[in-house]
Design an enzyme around this catalytic site. Structure first.
Site, mmCIF file in Angstrom:
data_model
loop_
_atom_site.group_PDB
_atom_site.id
_atom_site.type_symbol
_atom_site.label_atom_id
_atom_site.label_comp_id
_atom_site.label_asym_id
_atom_site.label_seq_id
_atom_site.Cartn_x
_atom_site.Cartn_y
_atom_site.Cartn_z
ATOM 1 N N LYS A 78 40.181 13.462 1.076
ATOM 2 C CA LYS A 78 39.059 12.507 1.140
ATOM 3 C C LYS A 78 38.351 12.407 -0.217
ATOM 4 O O LYS A 78 38.112 11.323 -0.731
ATOM 5 C CB LYS A 78 38.047 12.937 2.222
ATOM 6 C CG LYS A 78 38.657 13.088 3.611
ATOM 7 C CD LYS A 78 37.639 13.508 4.652
ATOM 8 C CE LYS A 78 37.048 14.892 4.461
ATOM 9 N NZ LYS A 78 38.032 16.002 4.647
ATOM 10 N N ARG A 138 30.926 13.169 11.314
ATOM 11 C CA ARG A 138 31.794 14.268 11.737
ATOM 12 C C ARG A 138 31.618 14.624 13.206
ATOM 13 O O ARG A 138 32.308 15.520 13.700
ATOM 14 C CB ARG A 138 31.430 15.504 10.928
ATOM 15 C CG ARG A 138 32.433 15.909 9.885
ATOM 16 C CD ARG A 138 31.786 17.013 9.098
ATOM 17 N NE ARG A 138 32.717 17.879 8.484
ATOM 18 C CZ ARG A 138 33.055 17.795 7.185
ATOM 19 N NH1 ARG A 138 32.567 16.861 6.430
ATOM 20 N NH2 ARG A 138 33.873 18.667 6.699
HETATM 21 P P1 AP5 Z 1 40.380 17.096 -1.474
HETATM 22 O O1 AP5 Z 1 40.428 15.659 -1.895
HETATM 23 O O2 AP5 Z 1 39.409 17.974 -2.154
HETATM 24 O O3 AP5 Z 1 40.256 17.176 0.120
HETATM 25 P P2 AP5 Z 1 39.051 16.819 1.094
HETATM 26 O O4 AP5 Z 1 39.618 16.004 2.223
HETATM 27 O O5 AP5 Z 1 37.901 16.233 0.328
HETATM 28 O O6 AP5 Z 1 38.762 18.266 1.651
HETATM 29 P P3 AP5 Z 1 37.403 19.085 1.799
HETATM 30 O O7 AP5 Z 1 37.793 20.526 1.871
HETATM 31 O O8 AP5 Z 1 36.406 18.667 0.783
HETATM 32 O O9 AP5 Z 1 36.964 18.596 3.202
HETATM 33 P P4 AP5 Z 1 35.946 19.226 4.127
HETATM 34 O O10 AP5 Z 1 35.815 18.142 5.094
HETATM 35 O O11 AP5 Z 1 36.322 20.546 4.678
HETATM 36 O O12 AP5 Z 1 34.713 19.578 3.148
HETATM 37 P P5 AP5 Z 1 33.296 18.912 2.933
HETATM 38 O O13 AP5 Z 1 32.901 19.128 1.532
HETATM 39 O O14 AP5 Z 1 33.263 17.545 3.484
HETATM 40 O O15 AP5 Z 1 41.871 17.692 -1.665
HETATM 41 C C1 AP5 Z 1 42.126 19.069 -1.471
HETATM 42 C C2 AP5 Z 1 43.098 19.576 -2.544
HETATM 43 O O16 AP5 Z 1 44.361 18.970 -2.329
HETATM 44 C C3 AP5 Z 1 42.685 19.206 -3.977
HETATM 45 O O17 AP5 Z 1 42.960 20.292 -4.821
HETATM 46 C C4 AP5 Z 1 43.558 18.001 -4.328
HETATM 47 O O18 AP5 Z 1 43.874 17.962 -5.714
HETATM 48 C C5 AP5 Z 1 44.790 18.236 -3.472
HETATM 49 N N1 AP5 Z 1 45.332 16.966 -2.976
HETATM 50 C C6 AP5 Z 1 44.635 15.909 -2.474
HETATM 51 N N2 AP5 Z 1 45.478 14.918 -2.079
HETATM 52 C C7 AP5 Z 1 46.741 15.379 -2.333
HETATM 53 C C8 AP5 Z 1 48.044 14.814 -2.163
HETATM 54 N N3 AP5 Z 1 48.225 13.576 -1.625
HETATM 55 N N4 AP5 Z 1 49.113 15.570 -2.524
HETATM 56 C C9 AP5 Z 1 48.938 16.835 -3.056
HETATM 57 N N5 AP5 Z 1 47.726 17.401 -3.262
HETATM 58 C C10 AP5 Z 1 46.637 16.686 -2.903
HETATM 59 O O19 AP5 Z 1 32.380 19.831 3.873
HETATM 60 C C11 AP5 Z 1 32.132 21.185 3.569
HETATM 61 C C12 AP5 Z 1 31.170 21.769 4.591
HETATM 62 O O20 AP5 Z 1 29.906 21.088 4.526
HETATM 63 C C13 AP5 Z 1 31.605 21.631 6.066
HETATM 64 O O21 AP5 Z 1 32.474 22.682 6.453
HETATM 65 C C14 AP5 Z 1 30.241 21.674 6.787
HETATM 66 O O22 AP5 Z 1 29.742 22.992 6.863
HETATM 67 C C15 AP5 Z 1 29.340 20.896 5.826
HETATM 68 N N6 AP5 Z 1 29.319 19.457 6.125
HETATM 69 C C16 AP5 Z 1 29.720 18.449 5.284
HETATM 70 N N7 AP5 Z 1 29.558 17.261 5.869
HETATM 71 C C17 AP5 Z 1 29.052 17.486 7.093
HETATM 72 C C18 AP5 Z 1 28.702 16.648 8.195
HETATM 73 N N8 AP5 Z 1 28.834 15.309 8.129
HETATM 74 N N9 AP5 Z 1 28.211 17.254 9.315
HETATM 75 C C19 AP5 Z 1 28.048 18.579 9.395
HETATM 76 N N10 AP5 Z 1 28.384 19.438 8.404
HETATM 77 C C20 AP5 Z 1 28.876 18.896 7.267
#
Ligand code: AP5
Ligand code: MG
Length: 225
Positions: free
Chosen positions: A13, A88
């Site tokens: 994402k 989410r």
């Molecule tokens: P990346 O693009 O970083 O993946 P992502 O989908 O953004 O994954 P996240 O871990 O950020 O998602 P998340 O939903 O767990 O975290 P968030 O910050 O939202 O890609 C990952 C890796 O893969 C990178 O190294 C990239 O280079 C590689 N990659 C990407 N695409 C690729 C491809 N096609 N091929 C190969 N490699 C690839 O949330 C974190 C925390 O915040 C949550 O756990 C929760 O506690 C809180 N939180 C955030 N939002 C909310 C909400 N709306 N409600 C409640 N709690 C929330």
């Protein structure tokens, strides 16, 4: 055009959102990034969120919908929005409908990044970002062109997220399956959902998303039936 990028942790994402920001001048609204900034700044929101995020659980709907509402007010009626990591839960999806309608906006697409969960732990545990500009990298899939130097800003410091360990990732996946995936039917009923193969090369995934947004065929590499 306002879109949601939906997919489990590590689906890509954030990677795709930053490419759409560069290519199309859209604005990325990542609740994860906003919460991490609040934790770093030690605000009351950050203090409430820190332990929950480190455990892999979800921060309260009130907090995240509150920060999205504030951000929408700051942005006004400007460029297209990419919601990354929000909504989410069903309650957040309802809040977003209201927040957008109150501001005369509406969602154009909900783009689901379809991924193989087994690959996600490797993606997440290999992830790191530039400590200065935030550019994302990966130990295997996306290394800087010059080892130890950020491609974008030239900085030499990098960082890893405290919740990027195998145990927390499993909790985050379970939260996604239990609370986030069930919001898809809400958007399917509205005809907004499009699916992209999130296991394709990063550039092919971007091309497929951009094709959807411009109503072109999505091409072979990242299309999902
Ligand atoms: P990346 O693009 O970083 O993946 P992502 O989908 O953004 O994954 P996240 O871990 O950020 O998602 P998340 O939903 O767990 O975290 P968030 O910050 O939202 O890609 C990952 C890796 O893969 C990178 O190294 C990239 O280079 C590689 N990659 C990407 N695409 C690729 C491809 N096609 N091929 C190969 N490699 C690839 O949330 C974190 C925390 O915040 C949550 O756990 C929760 O506690 C809180 N939180 C955030 N939002 C909310 C909400 N709306 N409600 C409640 N709690 C929330
Ligand atoms: Mg992310």
């Amino acid at each position: 055009m306002d879109i949601i990028l939906l997919g489990p942790p590590g689906a890509g994402k954030g990677t795709q959102a930053s490419r759409l920001v560069s290519d199309l001048g859209m604005v990325q609204l990542s609740t994860g990034d906003m919460l991490r900034a609040a934790v770093k700044a030690g605000t009351p929101t950050g203090q409430a969120a820190k332990a929950v995020m480190e455990s892999g659980g979800l921060v309260s709907d009130e907090i995240v919908s509150g920060i999205i509402g504030e951000r929408l007010d700051e942005l006004g009626s400007g460029p297209g929005l990419i919601f990354d990591g929000y909504p989410r839960t069903a309650a957040q999806a309802r809040s977003l409908d209201t927040l957008l309608a109150e501001r005369g906006r509406k969602l154009d697409y909900v783009i689901e990044l379809v991924v193989d969960e087994d690959a996600l732990v490797e993606r997440i545990t290999g992830r790191f970002t530039c400590a200065k500009c935030g550019e994302g990298y990966h130990d295997v899939f996306k290394l800087p062109a010059v080892a130890g130097v950020c491609d974008v800003c030239g900085a030499t410091e990098f960082k890893r997220r405290p919740d990027d360990n195998a145990e927390t990732v499993r909790t985050r996946m379970a939260e996604y399956r239990a609370k986030t995936a069930p919001i898809l039917p809400h958007y399917e009923a509205a005809g907004l959902v499009r699916r992209v193969d999130g296991m394709a090369d990063i550039g092919d995934v971007t091309a497929a998303i951009e094709a959807i947004m411009s109503n072109r065929p999505t091409g072979e590499a990242a299309s999902v039936a």
